[in-house]
Design an enzyme around this catalytic site. Structure first.
Site, PDB file in Angstrom:
ATOM      1  N   GLU A  27       0.720   3.848   1.924  1.00  0.00           N
ATOM      2  CA  GLU A  27       1.138   4.280   3.260  1.00  0.00           C
ATOM      3  C   GLU A  27       2.414   3.576   3.684  1.00  0.00           C
ATOM      4  OE1 GLU A  27      -1.764   3.277   2.160  1.00  0.00           O
ATOM      5  OE2 GLU A  27      -3.422   3.832   3.475  1.00  0.00           O
ATOM      6  N   CYS A  44       0.830  -1.209   0.000  1.00  0.00           N
ATOM      7  CA  CYS A  44       0.000   0.000   0.000  1.00  0.00           C
ATOM      8  C   CYS A  44       0.866   1.261   0.000  1.00  0.00           C
ATOM      9  CB  CYS A  44      -0.899   0.029   1.233  1.00  0.00           C
ATOM     10  SG  CYS A  44      -2.147  -1.237   1.263  1.00  0.00           S
ATOM     11  N   CYS A  50      -1.708  -1.505   7.226  1.00  0.00           N
ATOM     12  CA  CYS A  50      -1.097  -0.166   7.305  1.00  0.00           C
ATOM     13  C   CYS A  50      -1.348   0.468   8.671  1.00  0.00           C
ATOM     14  CB  CYS A  50      -1.624   0.732   6.192  1.00  0.00           C
ATOM     15  SG  CYS A  50      -0.995   0.244   4.581  1.00  0.00           S
TER      16      CYS A  50
HETATM   17  N1  THU Z   1      -4.483   0.535  -1.035  1.00  0.00           N
HETATM   18  C1  THU Z   1      -3.570   1.440  -0.574  1.00  0.00           C
HETATM   19  O1  THU Z   1      -2.500   1.636  -1.167  1.00  0.00           O
HETATM   20  N2  THU Z   1      -3.886   2.134   0.542  1.00  0.00           N
HETATM   21  C2  THU Z   1      -5.071   2.071   1.192  1.00  0.00           C
HETATM   22  O2  THU Z   1      -5.270   2.779   2.174  1.00  0.00           O
HETATM   23  C3  THU Z   1      -6.108   1.137   0.728  1.00  0.00           C
HETATM   24  C4  THU Z   1      -5.721   0.224  -0.370  1.00  0.00           C
HETATM   25  C5  THU Z   1      -4.176  -0.176  -2.291  1.00  0.00           C
HETATM   26  C6  THU Z   1      -3.860  -1.652  -2.182  1.00  0.00           C
HETATM   27  C7  THU Z   1      -4.166  -2.105  -3.588  1.00  0.00           C
HETATM   28  O3  THU Z   1      -3.047  -1.842  -4.427  1.00  0.00           O
HETATM   29  C8  THU Z   1      -5.291  -1.198  -4.039  1.00  0.00           C
HETATM   30  O4  THU Z   1      -5.282  -0.094  -3.160  1.00  0.00           O
HETATM   31  C9  THU Z   1      -6.671  -1.853  -4.010  1.00  0.00           C
HETATM   32  O5  THU Z   1      -6.907  -2.451  -2.781  1.00  0.00           O
END
Ligand code: THU
Length: 143
Positions: free
Chosen positions: A64, A62, A98
């Protein structure tokens, strides 16, 4: 629990812009859901991150955690705030993994880390990671 911020401080707008810019680098061929994060260290330095996916889907990182791991790997471990941007109408909320990673830095630093959640419109502010992750697993759980 979530509280709408009435007045955007200049710092918030700057942080949101950086999170939006970071989301443009997201590698998301599978979800097609770009996310960006901008992290402010206690020293005032900014690290950004985006989500990075993989054909082995469970390996996605993610935005974050990308920002936090970048900062820690450069020697910065104490954070005052993080802005998270998703290209959605309403702000998006960080996943459990996260939250746990953000909590680690908050517990270590012993200062609340402010979390700003942005979508295309709207902003939510959380005063601390603890507010997002009640009854969490931490060092005291092992005593
Ligand atoms: N994702 C993030 O990068 N941060 C978040 O807070 C929620 C989800 C990403 C993970 C994945 O690559 C995509 O969003 C769909 O879940």
């Amino acid at each position: 629990m979530k509280r709408k911020v009435q007045l955007l401080k200049m710092g918030n707008i700057e942080l949101k812009k950086l999170a939006v810019k970071a989301s443009e680098n997201a590698y998301v061929p599978y979800s097609k859901f770009p996310v960006g994060a901008a992290l402010r260290t206690a020293e005032g330095k900014i690290f950004t991150g985006c989500n990075v996916e993989n054909i082995s889907y469970g390996l996605a990182n993610c935005a974050e955690r990308t920002a936090i791991f970048k900062a820690v790997s450069e020697g910065y471990k104490d954070f005052s705030e993080i802005a998270i941007y998703g290209n959605t109408e309403e702000p998006i909320s960080p996943c459990g993994a996260c939250r746990q990673v953000m909590l680690e830095t908050e517990k270590r630093f012993k200062q609340p880390m402010r979390i700003l959640l942005f979508g295309k419109k709207g902003i939510y502010e959380m005063k601390s990671v603890g507010a997002l992750l009640p009854l969490s697993f931490d060092a005291s759980s092992m005593e």
